[in-house]
Write a protein that holds these residues in place. Structure first.
Motif, PDB file in Angstrom:
ATOM      1  N   LEU A 168       7.907  58.300  16.508  1.00  0.00           N
ATOM      2  CA  LEU A 168       8.452  59.376  15.659  1.00  0.00           C
ATOM      3  C   LEU A 168       7.734  60.153  14.653  1.00  0.00           C
ATOM      4  N   LEU A 169       7.360  61.183  15.042  1.00  0.00           N
ATOM      5  CA  LEU A 169       6.305  62.038  14.252  1.00  0.00           C
ATOM      6  C   LEU A 169       6.900  62.969  13.232  1.00  0.00           C
ATOM      7  N   ILE A 170       6.555  63.211  12.105  1.00  0.00           N
ATOM      8  CA  ILE A 170       6.947  64.092  11.273  1.00  0.00           C
ATOM      9  C   ILE A 170       5.629  65.027  11.187  1.00  0.00           C
ATOM     10  N   ALA A 171       6.096  66.408  11.560  1.00  0.00           N
ATOM     11  CA  ALA A 171       4.983  67.558  11.338  1.00  0.00           C
ATOM     12  C   ALA A 171       5.471  68.840  10.972  1.00  0.00           C
ATOM     13  N   ARG A 172       4.644  69.680  10.627  1.00  0.00           N
ATOM     14  CA  ARG A 172       4.805  70.921   9.907  1.00  0.00           C
ATOM     15  C   ARG A 172       5.312  71.823  11.005  1.00  0.00           C
ATOM     16  N   THR A 173       6.499  72.652  10.822  1.00  0.00           N
ATOM     17  CA  THR A 173       6.717  73.539  11.862  1.00  0.00           C
ATOM     18  C   THR A 173       6.668  74.898  11.173  1.00  0.00           C
ATOM     19  N   SER A 174       6.686  74.905   9.798  1.00  0.00           N
ATOM     20  CA  SER A 174       6.736  76.215   9.008  1.00  0.00           C
ATOM     21  C   SER A 174       6.157  75.849   7.612  1.00  0.00           C
ATOM     22  N   HIS A 175       5.533  76.892   7.288  1.00  0.00           N
ATOM     23  CA  HIS A 175       5.118  77.002   5.770  1.00  0.00           C
ATOM     24  C   HIS A 175       6.030  78.053   4.956  1.00  0.00           C
ATOM     25  N   GLU A 176       7.140  78.180   5.318  1.00  0.00           N
ATOM     26  CA  GLU A 176       8.154  78.909   4.415  1.00  0.00           C
ATOM     27  C   GLU A 176       8.877  77.990   3.395  1.00  0.00           C
ATOM     28  N   GLY A 177       9.159  78.314   2.418  1.00  0.00           N
ATOM     29  CA  GLY A 177      10.134  77.661   1.437  1.00  0.00           C
ATOM     30  C   GLY A 177       8.998  76.575   0.572  1.00  0.00           C
ATOM     31  N   SER A 178       9.672  75.617   0.108  1.00  0.00           N
ATOM     32  CA  SER A 178       9.221  74.468  -0.803  1.00  0.00           C
ATOM     33  C   SER A 178       8.374  73.663   0.294  1.00  0.00           C
ATOM     34  N   LYS A 179       7.539  72.913  -0.340  1.00  0.00           N
ATOM     35  CA  LYS A 179       6.469  71.930   0.549  1.00  0.00           C
ATOM     36  C   LYS A 179       7.550  70.857   1.308  1.00  0.00           C
ATOM     37  N   HIS A 180       8.760  70.844   0.768  1.00  0.00           N
ATOM     38  CA  HIS A 180       9.882  69.764   1.703  1.00  0.00           C
ATOM     39  C   HIS A 180      10.477  70.406   2.783  1.00  0.00           C
ATOM     40  N   GLU A 181      10.289  71.809   2.804  1.00  0.00           N
ATOM     41  CA  GLU A 181      10.995  72.533   4.023  1.00  0.00           C
ATOM     42  C   GLU A 181       9.758  72.823   5.169  1.00  0.00           C
ATOM     43  N   GLY A 182      10.652  73.123   6.129  1.00  0.00           N
ATOM     44  CA  GLY A 182       9.513  73.041   7.231  1.00  0.00           C
ATOM     45  C   GLY A 182       8.948  71.969   8.145  1.00  0.00           C
ATOM     46  N   LEU A 183       9.682  70.868   7.755  1.00  0.00           N
ATOM     47  CA  LEU A 183       9.101  69.607   8.363  1.00  0.00           C
ATOM     48  C   LEU A 183      10.156  69.403   9.611  1.00  0.00           C
ATOM     49  N   THR A 184       9.566  68.714  10.673  1.00  0.00           N
ATOM     50  CA  THR A 184      10.477  68.378  11.887  1.00  0.00           C
ATOM     51  C   THR A 184       9.922  67.125  12.533  1.00  0.00           C
ATOM     52  N   GLN A 185      10.976  66.503  12.778  1.00  0.00           N
ATOM     53  CA  GLN A 185      10.832  65.329  13.566  1.00  0.00           C
ATOM     54  C   GLN A 185      10.728  65.277  15.083  1.00  0.00           C
ATOM     55  N   PHE A 186       9.523  64.753  15.761  1.00  0.00           N
ATOM     56  CA  PHE A 186       9.559  64.491  17.260  1.00  0.00           C
ATOM     57  C   PHE A 186       9.508  63.543  17.743  1.00  0.00           C
ATOM     58  N   LEU A 187       9.909  63.044  18.923  1.00  0.00           N
ATOM     59  CA  LEU A 187       9.829  62.012  19.834  1.00  0.00           C
ATOM     60  C   LEU A 187       8.638  62.225  20.516  1.00  0.00           C
ATOM     61  N   VAL A 188       7.462  61.575  20.335  1.00  0.00           N
ATOM     62  CA  VAL A 188       6.143  61.742  21.036  1.00  0.00           C
ATOM     63  C   VAL A 188       5.836  60.585  21.967  1.00  0.00           C
ATOM     64  N   PRO A 189       5.724  60.561  23.339  1.00  0.00           N
ATOM     65  CA  PRO A 189       5.332  59.416  23.875  1.00  0.00           C
ATOM     66  C   PRO A 189       4.053  58.856  23.517  1.00  0.00           C
ATOM     67  N   ALA A 190       3.700  57.542  23.275  1.00  0.00           N
ATOM     68  CA  ALA A 190       2.633  57.062  22.777  1.00  0.00           C
ATOM     69  C   ALA A 190       1.465  57.187  24.023  1.00  0.00           C
ATOM     70  N   ASP A 191       1.736  57.747  24.971  1.00  0.00           N
ATOM     71  CA  ASP A 191       0.595  57.933  26.036  1.00  0.00           C
ATOM     72  C   ASP A 191       0.451  59.506  26.297  1.00  0.00           C
ATOM     73  N   ALA A 192       1.021  60.249  25.616  1.00  0.00           N
ATOM     74  CA  ALA A 192       1.213  61.681  25.554  1.00  0.00           C
ATOM     75  C   ALA A 192      -0.395  62.237  25.733  1.00  0.00           C
ATOM     76  N   GLU A 193      -0.875  63.071  26.598  1.00  0.00           N
ATOM     77  CA  GLU A 193      -1.971  63.872  26.609  1.00  0.00           C
ATOM     78  C   GLU A 193      -2.438  64.437  25.432  1.00  0.00           C
ATOM     79  N   GLY A 194      -3.232  64.413  24.789  1.00  0.00           N
ATOM     80  CA  GLY A 194      -3.832  64.886  23.537  1.00  0.00           C
ATOM     81  C   GLY A 194      -3.667  64.008  22.189  1.00  0.00           C
ATOM     82  N   LEU A 195      -3.151  62.964  22.547  1.00  0.00           N
ATOM     83  CA  LEU A 195      -2.964  61.987  21.310  1.00  0.00           C
ATOM     84  C   LEU A 195      -3.880  60.721  21.668  1.00  0.00           C
TER      85      LEU A 195
END
Length: 380
Positions: A168-195
């Motif tokens: 369960l990854l928390i990553a930044r999808t936007s730099h608009e607004g305060s630092k607590h805005e623009g964060l999104t949660q993702f379901l990422v498979p542990a064996d995903a390509e590029g991880l």
């Protein structure tokens, strides 16, 4: 002080205690299950607990769980910690599952919640090399792409990523607004390509990891909840994370106390048990009293959360986490001191309890952060 439990809860506690005595009650058993203390999670033992229905204790019934609340969860955590069951993957799995239960799609719920009840492990990744207590400072980014997002950046201190099905990854999808805005949660498979998941060696064994994302693509369906709203979503889970850690350390503190008590009753110097000397007897009395206070706090806060499941008990949950983690560290340190050289010997286990308790005042929000939160609730 006797604990007042319903018959159902009393039976649960007894069953867990019996299981732990049978499956991991000796040091020889635990060494075999944990590769000599290097691996704090044993999947085979974990799946045995799943077969008994315990891992789905808070999973809704429609996803194969028991649908119980915080009080039952805390009892399970406390008893498994006391029994030294090597199931470190459970805590992060519960935290992740709660996020999917509240904000996930039906498909995400089926995958994660049903998997949890069957004994699968999940992980949560927030911290970065430059963002620990200040989660809003994270920079790992997920840029929009055709049909999904491309993730780049580094995460660190991710517990159980190496044994998890998903992150369960928390990553930044936007730099608009305060630092607590623009964060999104993702379901990422542990064996995903590029991880790439790379373990971090610690004095507690193999539990935490660095995560490296390099052009890691996830589809739009991987978003958990509303894009850009991860911070507010995370705030709804504070009760759970802090109570998980409080209950685990309450059980660990009880174990450290009981092991210390057994030693000072048996060990003799100057012709009598060392526990009969006032210097140790009074310290035992103080620790026993503090343990009762901590237990009452955990029980009370858990009951309050069950009574008002939609409310965030920021003050009370932080108090429970602060009290239990600091107390567990104190009891383990006292145990090591009272046991003398034996407290440092791996044969007796107190040194392992000390290692696990010291780090508990750091992860999940440091003791300093908990005090800051508690202070703010009083308008300071």
């Amino acid at each position: 002080m006797p604990r007042v439990l319903t018959d159902e809860r009393r039976d649960l506690v007894k069953a867990i205690a019996d299981f732990c005595r049978r499956e991991c009650g000796t040091k020889e058993q635990r060494d075999e299950l944990t590769a000599g203390g290097r691996e704090p999670h044993n999947q085979k033992l974990y799946e045995k607990m799943a077969e008994l229905g315990w891992l789905g204790i808070v999973v809704p019934e429609e996803y194969g769980g028991a649908g119980r609340g915080m009080a039952d969860l805390c009892l399970f955590l406390e008893e498994t910690a006391y029994g030294l069951a090597p199931i470190s993957g459970f805590g992060t799995t519960v935290i992740a599952a709660a996020a999917y239960d509240k904000f996930g799609t039906e498909e995400q719920k089926r995958v994660v919640l049903e998997g949890m009840a069957k004994g699968r492990v999940e992980a949560v990744s927030m911290s970065e090399p430059g963002a620990g207590s200040d989660v809003g400072a994270l920079t790992c980014r997920a840029d929009g792409a055709d049909g999904g997002y491309v993730i780049n950046g580094q995460k660190t201190w991710c517990s159980n990523a190496h044994i998890a099905d998903h992150i369960l990854l928390i990553a930044r999808t936007s730099h608009e607004g305060s630092k607590h805005e623009g964060l999104t949660q993702f379901l990422v498979p542990a064996d995903a390509e590029g991880l790439e998941i790379r373990g971090i060696d610690t004095m507690g064994g193999r539990e935490v990891n660095d995560l490296y994302f390099t052009d890691c693509f996830v589809p739009d369906s991987a978003v958990v909840g509303t894009p850009g709203q991860a911070w507010s979503q995370l705030m709804t889970g504070l009760n759970l994370e802090r109570m998980i850690l409080a209950a685990l350390m309450l059980g660990t503190a009880r174990r450290a106390f009981d092991d210390t008590l057994a030693y000072v009753r048996q060990r003799e110097q100057f012709g009598r048990p060392i526990g009969s000397f006032q210097a140790l007897k009074h310290r035992i009395a103080d620790m026993a009293t503090e343990l009762e206070c901590a237990r009452l706090l955990v029980d009370d806060v858990a009951a309050a959360i069950d009574a008002e499941p939609g409310r965030v008990f920021a003050r009370e949950a932080s108090m429970a986490k602060l009290k239990c983690t600091e107390l567990a560290k104190h009891v383990a340190l006292e145990g090591m001191q009272m046991m003398g050289g034996y407290g440092y010997a791996t044969e007796y286990g107190m040194e392992a309890l000390l290692r696990s308790t010291v780090v508990s005042t750091v992860y999940g929000g440091t003791s300093e952060i908990q005090r800051e939160i508690i202070g703010k609730t009083y308008g300071l």
